[in-house]
Design a protein around this motif. Sequence first.
Motif, PDB file in Angstrom:
ATOM      1  N   THR A  62       0.814  -1.224   0.000  1.00 19.76           N
ATOM      2  CA  THR A  62       0.000   0.000   0.000  1.00 19.76           C
ATOM      3  C   THR A  62       0.839   1.261   0.000  1.00 19.76           C
ATOM      4  N   LYS A  63       2.093   1.156   0.331  1.00 21.23           N
ATOM      5  CA  LYS A  63       3.007   2.297   0.468  1.00 21.23           C
ATOM      6  C   LYS A  63       2.614   3.222   1.604  1.00 21.23           C
ATOM      7  N   ALA A  64       1.599   2.854   2.410  1.00 22.45           N
ATOM      8  CA  ALA A  64       1.253   3.664   3.581  1.00 22.45           C
ATOM      9  C   ALA A  64       2.449   3.685   4.532  1.00 22.45           C
ATOM     10  N   ALA A  65       3.145   2.596   4.580  1.00 20.65           N
ATOM     11  CA  ALA A  65       4.410   2.472   5.301  1.00 20.65           C
ATOM     12  C   ALA A  65       5.233   1.484   4.475  1.00 20.65           C
ATOM     13  N   VAL A  66       6.522   1.462   4.714  1.00 21.15           N
ATOM     14  CA  VAL A  66       7.360   0.567   3.940  1.00 21.15           C
ATOM     15  C   VAL A  66       6.901  -0.878   4.148  1.00 21.15           C
ATOM     16  N   ALA A  67       6.707  -1.600   3.050  1.00 18.33           N
ATOM     17  CA  ALA A  67       6.317  -3.012   3.068  1.00 18.33           C
ATOM     18  C   ALA A  67       5.042  -3.264   3.866  1.00 18.33           C
ATOM     19  N   THR A  68       4.023  -2.447   3.654  1.00 15.57           N
ATOM     20  CA  THR A  68       2.703  -2.666   4.247  1.00 15.57           C
ATOM     21  C   THR A  68       1.843  -3.365   3.215  1.00 15.57           C
ATOM     22  N   TYR A  69       1.657  -4.661   3.383  1.00 13.12           N
ATOM     23  CA  TYR A  69       0.943  -5.458   2.388  1.00 13.12           C
ATOM     24  C   TYR A  69      -0.476  -5.782   2.845  1.00 13.12           C
ATOM     25  N   ILE A  70      -1.405  -5.790   1.874  1.00 12.17           N
ATOM     26  CA  ILE A  70      -2.770  -6.225   2.133  1.00 12.17           C
ATOM     27  C   ILE A  70      -3.132  -7.305   1.119  1.00 12.17           C
ATOM     28  N   ASP A  71      -4.011  -8.227   1.526  1.00 15.70           N
ATOM     29  CA  ASP A  71      -4.437  -9.300   0.622  1.00 15.70           C
ATOM     30  C   ASP A  71      -5.297  -8.736  -0.500  1.00 15.70           C
ATOM     31  N   LEU A  72      -5.073  -9.231  -1.717  1.00 11.52           N
ATOM     32  CA  LEU A  72      -5.854  -8.814  -2.871  1.00 11.52           C
ATOM     33  C   LEU A  72      -7.038  -9.735  -3.140  1.00 11.52           C
ATOM     34  N   GLN A  73      -6.998 -10.950  -2.643  1.00  7.72           N
ATOM     35  CA  GLN A  73      -8.095 -11.900  -2.825  1.00  7.72           C
ATOM     36  C   GLN A  73      -7.925 -13.030  -1.835  1.00  7.72           C
ATOM     37  N   ALA A  74      -8.952 -13.848  -1.713  1.00 14.41           N
ATOM     38  CA  ALA A  74      -8.863 -15.016  -0.843  1.00 14.41           C
ATOM     39  C   ALA A  74      -7.780 -15.953  -1.373  1.00 14.41           C
ATOM     40  N   GLY A  75      -7.265 -16.779  -0.501  1.00 18.10           N
ATOM     41  CA  GLY A  75      -6.205 -17.694  -0.895  1.00 18.10           C
ATOM     42  C   GLY A  75      -6.671 -18.766  -1.859  1.00 18.10           C
ATOM     43  N   ILE A  76      -5.735 -19.293  -2.618  1.00 14.15           N
ATOM     44  CA  ILE A  76      -5.973 -20.400  -3.526  1.00 14.15           C
ATOM     45  C   ILE A  76      -5.355 -21.623  -2.855  1.00 14.15           C
ATOM     46  N   ALA A  77      -6.175 -22.595  -2.527  1.00 14.40           N
ATOM     47  CA  ALA A  77      -5.708 -23.747  -1.759  1.00 14.40           C
ATOM     48  C   ALA A  77      -5.373 -24.932  -2.660  1.00 14.40           C
ATOM     49  N   PHE A  78      -4.297 -25.603  -2.305  1.00 10.87           N
ATOM     50  CA  PHE A  78      -3.851 -26.833  -2.949  1.00 10.87           C
ATOM     51  C   PHE A  78      -3.568 -27.836  -1.837  1.00 10.87           C
ATOM     52  N   GLY A  79      -3.599 -29.118  -2.143  1.00 12.34           N
ATOM     53  CA  GLY A  79      -3.204 -30.104  -1.146  1.00 12.34           C
ATOM     54  C   GLY A  79      -4.042 -31.353  -1.150  1.00 12.34           C
ATOM     55  N   ASP A  80      -4.099 -32.014   0.014  1.00  7.04           N
ATOM     56  CA  ASP A  80      -4.820 -33.269   0.169  1.00  7.04           C
ATOM     57  C   ASP A  80      -6.318 -33.016   0.297  1.00  7.04           C
ATOM     58  N   SER A  81      -7.111 -33.959  -0.180  1.00 13.91           N
ATOM     59  CA  SER A  81      -8.569 -33.805  -0.169  1.00 13.91           C
ATOM     60  C   SER A  81      -9.130 -33.609   1.232  1.00 13.91           C
ATOM     61  N   VAL A  82      -8.563 -34.266   2.241  1.00 14.28           N
ATOM     62  CA  VAL A  82      -9.039 -34.106   3.617  1.00 14.28           C
ATOM     63  C   VAL A  82      -8.799 -32.667   4.081  1.00 14.28           C
ATOM     64  N   ALA A  83      -7.604 -32.145   3.828  1.00 15.53           N
ATOM     65  CA  ALA A  83      -7.278 -30.769   4.228  1.00 15.53           C
ATOM     66  C   ALA A  83      -8.083 -29.744   3.438  1.00 15.53           C
ATOM     67  N   LEU A  84      -8.497 -30.114   2.223  1.00 18.84           N
ATOM     68  CA  LEU A  84      -9.280 -29.208   1.383  1.00 18.84           C
ATOM     69  C   LEU A  84     -10.780 -29.306   1.674  1.00 18.84           C
ATOM     70  N   GLY A  85     -11.153 -30.090   2.649  1.00 16.80           N
ATOM     71  CA  GLY A  85     -12.559 -30.178   3.017  1.00 16.80           C
ATOM     72  C   GLY A  85     -13.388 -31.054   2.111  1.00 16.80           C
ATOM     73  N   GLY A  86     -12.766 -32.060   1.519  1.00 20.59           N
ATOM     74  CA  GLY A  86     -13.519 -33.001   0.700  1.00 20.59           C
ATOM     75  C   GLY A  86     -13.318 -32.865  -0.791  1.00 20.59           C
ATOM     76  N   ALA A  87     -12.680 -31.806  -1.235  1.00 19.46           N
ATOM     77  CA  ALA A  87     -12.365 -31.686  -2.660  1.00 19.46           C
ATOM     78  C   ALA A  87     -11.334 -32.759  -3.013  1.00 19.46           C
TER      79      ALA A  87
END
Length: 135
Positions: A62-87
């Motif tokens: 954001t440049k409000a302060a040096v290295a002040t980061y904000i999320d631009l979108q929800a995370g994209i999840a990868f991994g095991d089906s159990v950890a992904l909630g059944g996917a």
Amino acid sequence: ATYGLDYGSGGVSLKAAGLIAADTDHTAAFLGRGWHAIRIAWTAAEVASTDELYNVVFQADTKAAVATYIDLQAGIAFGDSVALGGAVDTAATGETWIAIFNPYDNNVRAQTFVAGTIATGFNCTIDAYPLTHLR
């Protein structure tokens, strides 16, 4: 064009090839204000322990302060089906594309979060391309 997105040439690397086995803030790159196509391509996705989760988030400075980061979108999840909630388990190799909007004329970075029993992890590259227009 990929999935209805037209992107310009000259992608910017947000993460070079390499293993992700722990939470990591990847190198920031200047993308500028506007829409960008993001390509995540992976060559390995460990899912042997049934609890591996890899979450990729894109953040803008954001440049409000040096290295002040904000999320631009929800995370994209990868991994095991159990950890992904059944996917289904993330395939051993693949790629996905998303579009993000950077409201700041500044740097963007990928941040990865890892959970579970990690032996070999998730190996990927992440590149950003300026969108010339949406159709």
